[in-house]
Design a protein around this motif. Structure first.
Motif, PDB file in Angstrom:
ATOM      1  N   LEU A 160       0.765  -1.079  -0.255  1.00 40.74           N
ATOM      2  CA  LEU A 160      -0.137  -0.187  -0.201  1.00 40.74           C
ATOM      3  C   LEU A 160       0.728   1.035   0.267  1.00 40.74           C
ATOM      4  N   LYS A 161       0.422   2.380  -0.882  1.00 40.42           N
ATOM      5  CA  LYS A 161       0.965   3.405  -0.940  1.00 40.42           C
ATOM      6  C   LYS A 161       0.413   4.519  -0.082  1.00 40.42           C
ATOM      7  N   GLN A 162       1.541   4.844   0.992  1.00 43.94           N
ATOM      8  CA  GLN A 162       0.781   5.847   2.234  1.00 43.94           C
ATOM      9  C   GLN A 162       1.098   7.166   2.240  1.00 43.94           C
ATOM     10  N   SER A 163       2.279   7.884   1.538  1.00 45.40           N
ATOM     11  CA  SER A 163       3.207   8.501   1.381  1.00 45.40           C
ATOM     12  C   SER A 163       2.730   8.767   0.063  1.00 45.40           C
ATOM     13  N   PHE A 164       3.050  10.950  -0.136  1.00 46.26           N
ATOM     14  CA  PHE A 164       2.720  11.182  -1.521  1.00 46.26           C
ATOM     15  C   PHE A 164       3.665  12.531  -1.538  1.00 46.26           C
ATOM     16  N   THR A 165       4.359  12.271  -3.146  1.00 43.25           N
ATOM     17  CA  THR A 165       4.517  13.845  -2.992  1.00 43.25           C
ATOM     18  C   THR A 165       3.290  15.100  -3.329  1.00 43.25           C
ATOM     19  N   ALA A 166       4.141  16.219  -3.244  1.00 39.62           N
ATOM     20  CA  ALA A 166       2.600  16.917  -3.757  1.00 39.62           C
ATOM     21  C   ALA A 166       3.048  16.484  -5.153  1.00 39.62           C
ATOM     22  N   LYS A 167       3.019  16.078  -6.460  1.00 40.66           N
ATOM     23  CA  LYS A 167       3.017  16.259  -7.257  1.00 40.66           C
ATOM     24  C   LYS A 167       2.444  14.981  -7.635  1.00 40.66           C
ATOM     25  N   GLU A 168       2.621  14.429  -7.038  1.00 44.04           N
ATOM     26  CA  GLU A 168       1.732  12.625  -6.504  1.00 44.04           C
ATOM     27  C   GLU A 168      -0.346  13.232  -6.409  1.00 44.04           C
ATOM     28  N   LEU A 169      -0.024  14.400  -5.408  1.00 46.02           N
ATOM     29  CA  LEU A 169      -1.013  14.537  -4.724  1.00 46.02           C
ATOM     30  C   LEU A 169      -1.987  15.208  -6.088  1.00 46.02           C
ATOM     31  N   GLU A 170      -1.846  15.595  -6.937  1.00 45.10           N
ATOM     32  CA  GLU A 170      -2.385  16.678  -7.543  1.00 45.10           C
ATOM     33  C   GLU A 170      -3.870  15.369  -8.286  1.00 45.10           C
ATOM     34  N   ASN A 171      -3.384  14.041  -8.033  1.00 48.72           N
ATOM     35  CA  ASN A 171      -4.435  13.088  -8.912  1.00 48.72           C
ATOM     36  C   ASN A 171      -5.597  12.467  -8.160  1.00 48.72           C
ATOM     37  N   VAL A 172      -5.200  13.472  -6.702  1.00 48.30           N
ATOM     38  CA  VAL A 172      -6.125  12.140  -5.711  1.00 48.30           C
ATOM     39  C   VAL A 172      -7.459  13.142  -5.863  1.00 48.30           C
ATOM     40  N   PRO A 173      -8.678  12.102  -6.050  1.00 46.47           N
ATOM     41  CA  PRO A 173     -10.307  12.316  -6.014  1.00 46.47           C
ATOM     42  C   PRO A 173     -10.413  13.448  -5.660  1.00 46.47           C
ATOM     43  N   SER A 174     -11.528  14.007  -5.580  1.00 49.07           N
ATOM     44  CA  SER A 174     -11.984  15.836  -5.437  1.00 49.07           C
ATOM     45  C   SER A 174     -12.254  15.233  -3.985  1.00 49.07           C
ATOM     46  N   VAL A 175     -13.089  14.355  -3.700  1.00 53.63           N
ATOM     47  CA  VAL A 175     -13.786  13.887  -2.543  1.00 53.63           C
ATOM     48  C   VAL A 175     -12.693  13.827  -0.796  1.00 53.63           C
ATOM     49  N   PHE A 176     -11.524  13.322  -1.356  1.00 48.07           N
ATOM     50  CA  PHE A 176      -9.907  13.558   0.086  1.00 48.07           C
ATOM     51  C   PHE A 176      -9.115  14.692  -0.387  1.00 48.07           C
ATOM     52  N   LYS A 177      -9.226  15.598  -1.449  1.00 46.07           N
ATOM     53  CA  LYS A 177      -8.929  17.062  -0.911  1.00 46.07           C
ATOM     54  C   LYS A 177      -8.785  17.916  -0.191  1.00 46.07           C
ATOM     55  N   GLN A 178     -10.632  18.208   0.137  1.00 43.32           N
ATOM     56  CA  GLN A 178     -10.338  18.384   1.809  1.00 43.32           C
ATOM     57  C   GLN A 178      -9.416  18.107   3.128  1.00 43.32           C
ATOM     58  N   PHE A 179      -8.897  16.979   2.815  1.00 43.74           N
ATOM     59  CA  PHE A 179      -7.769  16.423   4.118  1.00 43.74           C
ATOM     60  C   PHE A 179      -6.045  16.513   3.582  1.00 43.74           C
ATOM     61  N   ILE A 180      -6.450  17.539   2.067  1.00 45.19           N
ATOM     62  CA  ILE A 180      -5.149  18.074   2.248  1.00 45.19           C
ATOM     63  C   ILE A 180      -4.391  18.685   3.095  1.00 45.19           C
ATOM     64  N   PRO A 181      -3.599  18.924   3.447  1.00 48.29           N
ATOM     65  CA  PRO A 181      -2.881  20.445   4.618  1.00 48.29           C
ATOM     66  C   PRO A 181      -3.083  21.160   3.282  1.00 48.29           C
ATOM     67  N   ALA A 182      -2.735  22.693   3.321  1.00 49.34           N
ATOM     68  CA  ALA A 182      -2.789  23.659   2.410  1.00 49.34           C
ATOM     69  C   ALA A 182      -1.647  23.997   1.989  1.00 49.34           C
ATOM     70  N   PRO A 183      -0.661  24.056   3.195  1.00 50.65           N
ATOM     71  CA  PRO A 183       0.955  24.071   2.778  1.00 50.65           C
ATOM     72  C   PRO A 183       1.787  23.087   1.955  1.00 50.65           C
ATOM     73  N   VAL A 184       1.048  22.399   1.596  1.00 47.79           N
ATOM     74  CA  VAL A 184       1.541  21.038   0.577  1.00 47.79           C
ATOM     75  C   VAL A 184       2.414  21.644  -0.641  1.00 47.79           C
ATOM     76  N   PHE A 185       1.383  22.134  -1.214  1.00 51.44           N
ATOM     77  CA  PHE A 185       2.092  22.723  -2.665  1.00 51.44           C
ATOM     78  C   PHE A 185       2.541  24.064  -2.687  1.00 51.44           C
ATOM     79  N   GLU A 186       3.099  24.390  -1.029  1.00 50.71           N
ATOM     80  CA  GLU A 186       3.602  25.560  -1.505  1.00 50.71           C
ATOM     81  C   GLU A 186       5.463  25.288  -0.345  1.00 50.71           C
TER      82      GLU A 186
END
Length: 190
Positions: A160-186
């Motif tokens: 199971l993949k349980q850690s992601f890079t900011a680039k990989e998180l671009e593909n996360v389904p919208s239902v999960f995007k609410q849980f991504i910390p805002a500073p991740v992309f900064e």
């Protein structure tokens, strides 16, 4: 021997600010080490009531510390009463620990990759708030079928993949995007 140990993700599964499922094998080992005369320091970022809850929880597990977030008295005497912000210990047990001795003969670019992940990008684990099961906090996970789902953190499970890079998180389904910390992309690359 002085043993410093972290709380969240180490003595218990990561569930901050809640307290996760106990890491019973580690707790049992630390109790045995304490009974043999070793000294234990709880070293955690928790403070205030969250720290008090953690210390109380540890006592309920049978685990008592010589100090919490501070150096031992005998260490302070050795350094003539000067207390630094860094703890003095012989062993640190922490889920985010890297042993430099393991990296002695590794090229620097591989060290950076081990610390930050592939392509020198920070790795992010995303706790899915409110999704707690009997085995702890649920995290965003990518299965071998490349589908995202919630699963408890299991570092030993390499399927199971349980850690992601900011680039990989671009593909996360919208239902999960609410849980991504805002500073991740900064976050800047190392």
């Amino acid at each position: 021997m002085i043993i410093a140990v972290d709380f969240d993700g180490t003595l218990c599964e990561e569930a901050y600010p809640e307290i996760g499922v106990a890491n019973k094998p580690l707790i049992k080992a630390l109790i045995k080490l304490k009974n043999k005369g070793n000294e234990l320091i709880l070293w955690t970022c928790r403070n205030g009531s969250l720290l008090k809850d953690a210390v109380k929880w540890c006592k309920q597990q049978g685990l008592k510390f010589d100090k919490v977030n501070e150096n031992l008295t005998r260490v302070l005497k050795f350094y003539k009463g000067v207390d630094s912000r860094k703890l003095s210990y012989d062993i640190l047990i922490d889920d985010k620990n890297i042993n430099p001795a393991e990296l002695d003969f590794v090229p620097s670019n591989e060290i950076i990759e081990r610390i930050t992940g592939e392509n020198n990008e920070p790795r992010i684990m995303i706790p899915l708030l409110g999704l707690v099961s009997d085995n702890g906090q649920q995290y965003l996970t990518l299965g071998v079928d490349n589908k995202f789902f919630a699963c408890s953190y299991r570092p030993e499970n390499t399927r199971l993949k349980q850690s992601f890079t900011a680039k990989e998180l671009e593909n996360v389904p919208s239902v999960f995007k609410q849980f991504i910390p805002a500073p991740v992309f900064e976050v800047e690359r190392i």
